[in-house]
Write a protein that holds these residues in place. Sequence first.
Motif, mmCIF file in Angstrom:
data_model
loop_
_atom_site.group_PDB
_atom_site.id
_atom_site.type_symbol
_atom_site.label_atom_id
_atom_site.label_comp_id
_atom_site.label_asym_id
_atom_site.label_seq_id
_atom_site.Cartn_x
_atom_site.Cartn_y
_atom_site.Cartn_z
ATOM 1 N N ALA A 36 16.517 -35.061 -6.567
ATOM 2 C CA ALA A 36 16.073 -34.918 -7.958
ATOM 3 C C ALA A 36 14.865 -33.983 -8.045
ATOM 4 C CB ALA A 36 15.741 -36.281 -8.547
ATOM 5 N N LEU A 60 14.673 -30.477 -10.197
ATOM 6 C CA LEU A 60 13.628 -30.124 -11.157
ATOM 7 C C LEU A 60 12.944 -28.808 -10.784
ATOM 8 C CD1 LEU A 60 12.168 -33.679 -11.766
ATOM 9 C CD2 LEU A 60 13.594 -32.337 -13.341
ATOM 10 N N CYS A 120 11.426 -38.734 -16.402
ATOM 11 C CA CYS A 120 12.645 -38.918 -15.613
ATOM 12 C C CYS A 120 12.814 -40.388 -15.260
ATOM 13 C CB CYS A 120 12.572 -38.120 -14.306
ATOM 14 S SG CYS A 120 12.421 -36.350 -14.541
ATOM 15 N N ARG A 121 14.056 -40.753 -14.997
ATOM 16 C CA ARG A 121 14.349 -42.085 -14.474
ATOM 17 C C ARG A 121 15.617 -42.013 -13.634
ATOM 18 N NH1 ARG A 121 16.618 -43.857 -20.008
ATOM 19 N NH2 ARG A 121 18.797 -44.261 -19.468
ATOM 20 N N HIS A 144 9.836 -33.095 -18.563
ATOM 21 C CA HIS A 144 10.419 -34.256 -19.239
ATOM 22 C C HIS A 144 10.213 -35.510 -18.387
ATOM 23 C CE1 HIS A 144 12.853 -32.247 -22.459
ATOM 24 N NE2 HIS A 144 12.582 -31.216 -21.692
ATOM 25 N N TRP A 193 13.490 -28.663 -17.288
ATOM 26 C CA TRP A 193 13.505 -30.128 -17.366
ATOM 27 C C TRP A 193 12.312 -30.766 -16.650
ATOM 28 C CZ3 TRP A 193 16.508 -30.842 -21.124
ATOM 29 C CH2 TRP A 193 17.681 -30.118 -21.272
ATOM 30 N N VAL A 240 23.610 -35.881 -13.936
ATOM 31 C CA VAL A 240 22.272 -35.682 -14.489
ATOM 32 C C VAL A 240 22.475 -35.641 -15.992
ATOM 33 C CG1 VAL A 240 20.207 -34.252 -14.550
ATOM 34 C CG2 VAL A 240 21.594 -34.336 -12.459
ATOM 35 N N THR A 298 14.450 -37.895 -22.036
ATOM 36 C CA THR A 298 14.335 -38.331 -20.645
ATOM 37 C C THR A 298 15.504 -37.806 -19.809
ATOM 38 O OG1 THR A 298 13.182 -40.348 -21.324
ATOM 39 C CG2 THR A 298 14.183 -40.358 -19.129
ATOM 40 N N VAL A 299 15.169 -37.178 -18.690
ATOM 41 C CA VAL A 299 16.182 -36.738 -17.740
ATOM 42 C C VAL A 299 16.559 -37.953 -16.893
ATOM 43 C CG1 VAL A 299 16.698 -35.218 -15.800
ATOM 44 C CG2 VAL A 299 15.278 -34.391 -17.693
ATOM 45 N N VAL A 300 17.851 -38.238 -16.839
ATOM 46 C CA VAL A 300 18.345 -39.421 -16.133
ATOM 47 C C VAL A 300 19.215 -38.970 -14.960
ATOM 48 C CG1 VAL A 300 19.619 -41.590 -16.338
ATOM 49 C CG2 VAL A 300 18.367 -40.686 -18.321
ATOM 50 N N PHE A 301 18.782 -39.338 -13.765
ATOM 51 C CA PHE A 301 19.557 -39.076 -12.558
ATOM 52 C C PHE A 301 20.396 -40.322 -12.296
ATOM 53 C CE2 PHE A 301 15.667 -36.579 -12.279
ATOM 54 C CZ PHE A 301 16.195 -35.301 -12.118
#
Length: 115
Positions: free
Chosen positions: A74, A78, A89-90, A87, A84, A35, A41-44
């Motif tokens: 995900a 969150l 996300c993607r 924010h 987060w 993560v 941007t939170v990126v998984f």
Amino acid sequence: MGRAAEAMARTHLERHGLRLLAQNWLCRRGELDLVMLDGDTVVFVEVRSRRHQAWGGAAESVDARKRQRLVATAEHFLQQEPRWARHPCRFDVVAVDSGGNPPAQLNWIPNAFDT
């Protein structure tokens, strides 16, 4: 090769300015390999590795069922980490194909779940 692929992916993403928030985050729904934060941007990040192409490459191994599990995990992340939740996300995929020969080929696919 799993942990080595994750380390390679993390290093690659950090070189591109992403910052690690969590690694191998576990809950009953599944696991998030990485993560990261890209700007706000939170990126998984799902890291997939393959030594052989017999059943397709690493990127192709992220099927619809795997995507559903990642989305559910995900969402749980969150809920557990509310700082987060507001924010954007993607979901990214980092595919590492070694083909049995070093060096491994790394393919970073941002927004991998967008169709």
